[in-house]
Every structure is written in C-alpha cells, then in structure tokens.
Design a protein around this motif. Structure first.
Motif, PDB file in Angstrom:
ATOM      1  N   MET A 251      37.684  -2.340  10.453  1.00 49.73           N
ATOM      2  CA  MET A 251      39.339  -2.431  10.615  1.00 49.73           C
ATOM      3  C   MET A 251      39.911  -2.064  10.113  1.00 49.73           C
ATOM      4  N   ILE A 252      39.751  -0.612   8.739  1.00 54.22           N
ATOM      5  CA  ILE A 252      41.022  -0.105   8.731  1.00 54.22           C
ATOM      6  C   ILE A 252      40.545   1.408   9.321  1.00 54.22           C
ATOM      7  N   ALA A 253      39.069   1.561   9.450  1.00 48.82           N
ATOM      8  CA  ALA A 253      39.141   2.420  10.418  1.00 48.82           C
ATOM      9  C   ALA A 253      39.507   2.923  11.367  1.00 48.82           C
ATOM     10  N   GLY A 254      39.118   1.236  12.555  1.00 47.80           N
ATOM     11  CA  GLY A 254      39.689   1.114  13.928  1.00 47.80           C
ATOM     12  C   GLY A 254      41.083   1.217  13.654  1.00 47.80           C
TER      13      GLY A 254
ATOM     14  N   ALA B  58      52.706  -0.079  16.973  1.00 51.85           N
ATOM     15  CA  ALA B  58      52.348  -1.339  17.421  1.00 51.85           C
ATOM     16  C   ALA B  58      51.057  -1.219  17.656  1.00 51.85           C
ATOM     17  N   SER B  59      50.254  -0.230  18.040  1.00 49.90           N
ATOM     18  CA  SER B  59      48.414  -0.264  17.988  1.00 49.90           C
ATOM     19  C   SER B  59      47.503  -0.158  16.531  1.00 49.90           C
ATOM     20  N   PHE B  60      48.916   0.202  15.625  1.00 52.19           N
ATOM     21  CA  PHE B  60      48.359  -0.256  14.062  1.00 52.19           C
ATOM     22  C   PHE B  60      47.807  -1.779  14.010  1.00 52.19           C
ATOM     23  N   GLY B  61      49.674  -1.649  14.379  1.00 47.04           N
ATOM     24  CA  GLY B  61      49.388  -3.631  13.835  1.00 47.04           C
ATOM     25  C   GLY B  61      48.750  -4.567  14.460  1.00 47.04           C
ATOM     26  N   SER B  62      48.248  -4.570  15.730  1.00 44.60           N
ATOM     27  CA  SER B  62      48.036  -5.410  17.012  1.00 44.60           C
ATOM     28  C   SER B  62      46.684  -4.867  16.512  1.00 44.60           C
ATOM     29  N   PHE B  63      46.121  -3.891  16.446  1.00 43.86           N
ATOM     30  CA  PHE B  63      44.410  -3.875  15.971  1.00 43.86           C
ATOM     31  C   PHE B  63      43.633  -4.241  14.835  1.00 43.86           C
ATOM     32  N   ALA B  64      44.639  -4.818  13.447  1.00 44.56           N
ATOM     33  CA  ALA B  64      44.980  -4.719  12.186  1.00 44.56           C
ATOM     34  C   ALA B  64      44.911  -6.371  12.037  1.00 44.56           C
ATOM     35  N   VAL B  65      45.752  -7.538  13.073  1.00 48.29           N
ATOM     36  CA  VAL B  65      45.924  -8.012  13.170  1.00 48.29           C
ATOM     37  C   VAL B  65      44.373  -9.214  14.540  1.00 48.29           C
ATOM     38  N   GLY B  66      43.891  -8.257  15.047  1.00 46.14           N
ATOM     39  CA  GLY B  66      42.679  -8.577  16.185  1.00 46.14           C
ATOM     40  C   GLY B  66      42.085  -8.185  15.521  1.00 46.14           C
ATOM     41  N   ALA B  67      41.787  -7.667  14.494  1.00 46.15           N
ATOM     42  CA  ALA B  67      40.168  -7.437  13.577  1.00 46.15           C
ATOM     43  C   ALA B  67      40.433  -8.541  12.731  1.00 46.15           C
ATOM     44  N   LEU B  68      41.551  -9.681  12.146  1.00 48.72           N
ATOM     45  CA  LEU B  68      41.936  -9.879  10.789  1.00 48.72           C
ATOM     46  C   LEU B  68      40.580 -11.258  11.124  1.00 48.72           C
ATOM     47  N   LEU B  69      40.796 -11.911  12.368  1.00 50.19           N
ATOM     48  CA  LEU B  69      39.419 -13.550  12.888  1.00 50.19           C
ATOM     49  C   LEU B  69      38.288 -12.281  12.280  1.00 50.19           C
ATOM     50  N   PRO B  70      37.562 -11.343  12.907  1.00 48.41           N
ATOM     51  CA  PRO B  70      36.426 -11.389  12.424  1.00 48.41           C
ATOM     52  C   PRO B  70      36.203 -10.851  10.970  1.00 48.41           C
ATOM     53  N   PHE B  71      36.985 -10.248  10.194  1.00 48.61           N
ATOM     54  CA  PHE B  71      37.006 -10.622   9.238  1.00 48.61           C
ATOM     55  C   PHE B  71      36.911 -11.855   8.095  1.00 48.61           C
ATOM     56  N   THR B  72      37.828 -12.782   8.929  1.00 48.40           N
ATOM     57  CA  THR B  72      38.192 -13.678   8.116  1.00 48.40           C
ATOM     58  C   THR B  72      36.588 -14.346   7.979  1.00 48.40           C
ATOM     59  N   VAL B  73      36.684 -14.590   9.568  1.00 47.95           N
ATOM     60  CA  VAL B  73      34.891 -15.291   9.364  1.00 47.95           C
ATOM     61  C   VAL B  73      33.700 -14.550   8.444  1.00 47.95           C
ATOM     62  N   SER B  74      34.076 -13.517   9.010  1.00 51.86           N
ATOM     63  CA  SER B  74      32.878 -13.163   7.880  1.00 51.86           C
ATOM     64  C   SER B  74      32.726 -13.533   6.213  1.00 51.86           C
ATOM     65  N   LEU B  75      33.941 -13.677   5.715  1.00 49.68           N
ATOM     66  CA  LEU B  75      34.129 -14.597   4.447  1.00 49.68           C
ATOM     67  C   LEU B  75      33.548 -16.159   4.484  1.00 49.68           C
ATOM     68  N   VAL B  76      33.516 -16.807   5.950  1.00 53.13           N
ATOM     69  CA  VAL B  76      33.595 -18.075   5.700  1.00 53.13           C
ATOM     70  C   VAL B  76      31.955 -18.483   6.242  1.00 53.13           C
ATOM     71  N   ALA B  77      31.946 -17.790   7.114  1.00 55.94           N
ATOM     72  CA  ALA B  77      30.799 -18.685   8.136  1.00 55.94           C
ATOM     73  C   ALA B  77      29.447 -18.453   7.186  1.00 55.94           C
ATOM     74  N   PRO B  78      28.165 -19.554   7.966  1.00 58.00           N
ATOM     75  CA  PRO B  78      27.047 -19.588   6.931  1.00 58.00           C
ATOM     76  C   PRO B  78      26.798 -18.267   7.626  1.00 58.00           C
ATOM     77  N   ILE B  79      25.677 -17.736   6.737  1.00 60.52           N
ATOM     78  CA  ILE B  79      25.198 -16.201   6.908  1.00 60.52           C
ATOM     79  C   ILE B  79      24.095 -16.144   8.235  1.00 60.52           C
ATOM     80  N   HIS B  80      23.172 -17.810   7.698  1.00 56.93           N
ATOM     81  CA  HIS B  80      22.293 -17.338   9.339  1.00 56.93           C
ATOM     82  C   HIS B  80      22.932 -17.130  10.787  1.00 56.93           C
ATOM     83  N   GLN B  81      23.772 -18.111  10.065  1.00 55.13           N
ATOM     84  CA  GLN B  81      24.615 -18.445  11.790  1.00 55.13           C
ATOM     85  C   GLN B  81      25.762 -17.941  11.721  1.00 55.13           C
ATOM     86  N   MET B  82      25.947 -16.213  10.969  1.00 59.84           N
ATOM     87  CA  MET B  82      27.115 -15.545  11.535  1.00 59.84           C
ATOM     88  C   MET B  82      27.211 -15.123  13.103  1.00 59.84           C
TER      89      MET B  82
END
Length: 231
Positions: free
Chosen positions: A55-58, A150-174
C-alpha cells in the motif's frame, strides 16, 4: 428562461482518470501481493506486512509516476506556448492567416474565418492559438500536483480493502476472502467510473473483473509454486 450550462463528461477526464486508475491499481496490486504471499501459507503478520508495504510503496510510486508523467506534458505545453508567443510577436500576419485557415477547414467561409481569427486575435491571440492550433485548454491542461495527489489518495483508498481483509479474514481462507472482496469492489469501481464517465457499465465491469481475475490468479499460482518449493 434561465439557461444552465451543460455538463459534459469530458470535464471530468483529468481527475477521473487519475482517481480511477489509482483506486483500481491500489486494490488490484495490493490484493495480488497479499494473495501471492498468502498462497505460500506464511504467518498472518507476514501477510499484513506485505499488504502494508504494498500500500505505501504503491501509493508513493503512483504519485511520483503521475507527477513526472504529467510534468513532462506540462513542460511540452509550456514550450509550445512560448514558441507560439514568439511567433505572434515576430510574424503576427502569418499567424493570423494560419488561424483563419484552421477555421476554414472547420467549415467557415474564407471571409468569416478571417473575421473570427481577427476578433479572437484582438481579444486573446495566444489563447486562441493555444486552444485552436495546439489543442490546449482549461480542461485538458496538465496539472501535475493535482494528478499526483489524486493518484496517491485513490491508490491508498483502494489498498485499504486488502489490508483490512488481511487483518480479519481466516488465515487458511485468506486467498478466497481476498479474491471475493476484491472482485466485488472492482465491480463497484468499474460501475462508478463508467457511470461518471458516461460509458457502458456492463462492459466496464466485465473488463475489470476479467483482468483482475487474471492478475490475482497468476500471483496466487506464483505464490503457491514458490511456497511448495521452499517447503
């Protein structure tokens, strides 16, 4: 009766392109990274770190790339305008005839074209040539900083979803949670961008789902293969 100015989709092209590209890229590239790492079956903290780093690098990369790209366009526009300004100062009659020829090719009679060119030259010679000869106007004019933000903000917003999912999704069904959530949001982004831009929603959604599936499928395969090899 009061006449309101018409709203045209082309007025949104500049910011829409950067915002949609950034959000799609942030969502898809970060999800692909997470899926590739998760397919190798590491610990959750590694998956979270991969999502955060992506997310940060992108976001930084998108902002820098967009700024450099649009700055190059801006430099070219400025150089063209400077050259046009010198020509207007050195040979105004030639430039007047050149402008009149443009209006002739658009359908005006020779007399009308010359009249229009003369009046526009008296009003704003450089503006007339910039708009009608070079194709530079307020809508298409390059704005590097605006595009980068616009590119920085929109990329960060888009990347927040997979980052959030990585926090809460079951590890074996990630992998499955990442793919399912991302496809749903890619469909939503495709529909929003198509609606905002006035194009076909169905085509936009199908296109983004196809290429999103291809990207995530390839990274999942790479992660699985390398994970198996490491084991």
């Amino acid at each position: 009766m009061h006449h309101q100015l018409e709203k045209h989709y082309v007025n949104r092209v500049g910011w829409l392109r950067a915002a949609v590209l950034g959000a799609n890229d942030g969502l898809l590239s970060t999800t692909s990274i997470v899926i590739g790492v998760a397919a190798a079956e590491p610990e959750r903290d590694i998956i979270i770190l991969a999502a955060l780093a992506g997310m940060i690098a992108g976001a930084m990369s998108m902002a820098a790339g967009e700024y450099v790209s649009v700055s190059s366009q801006e430099d070219t526009e400025k150089a063209d305008l400077m050259r046009e300004k010198r020509e207007l100062e050195q040979m105004p009659e030639v430039e007047l005839r050149e402008l009149a020829k443009i209006y002739e090719r658009r359908g005006c009679s020779k007399e009308t074209a010359l009249l229009v060119a003369t009046e526009l030259t008296e009003h704003d010679a450089l503006g007339a040539h910039a708009r009608d000869e070079l194709g530079i106007n307020e809508i298409t004019q390059a704005k590097p900083l605006q595009a980068a933000i616009a590119s920085f903000g929109s990329f960060a917003v888009g990347a927040l979803l997979p980052f959030t999912v990585s926090l809460v999704a079951p590890i074996h069904q990630m992998v499955y949670f990442q793919y399912g959530c991302s496809i749903l949001f890619l469909m939503l982004l495709g529909a929003i961008s198509a609606k905002t831009g006035g194009s076909s929603i169905k085509i936009a959604v199908l296109r983004i789902c196809f290429w999103g599936t291809v990207a995530m499928g390839i990274t999942a395969l790479v992660g699985h293969v390398f994970g198996v090899n490491v084991e």
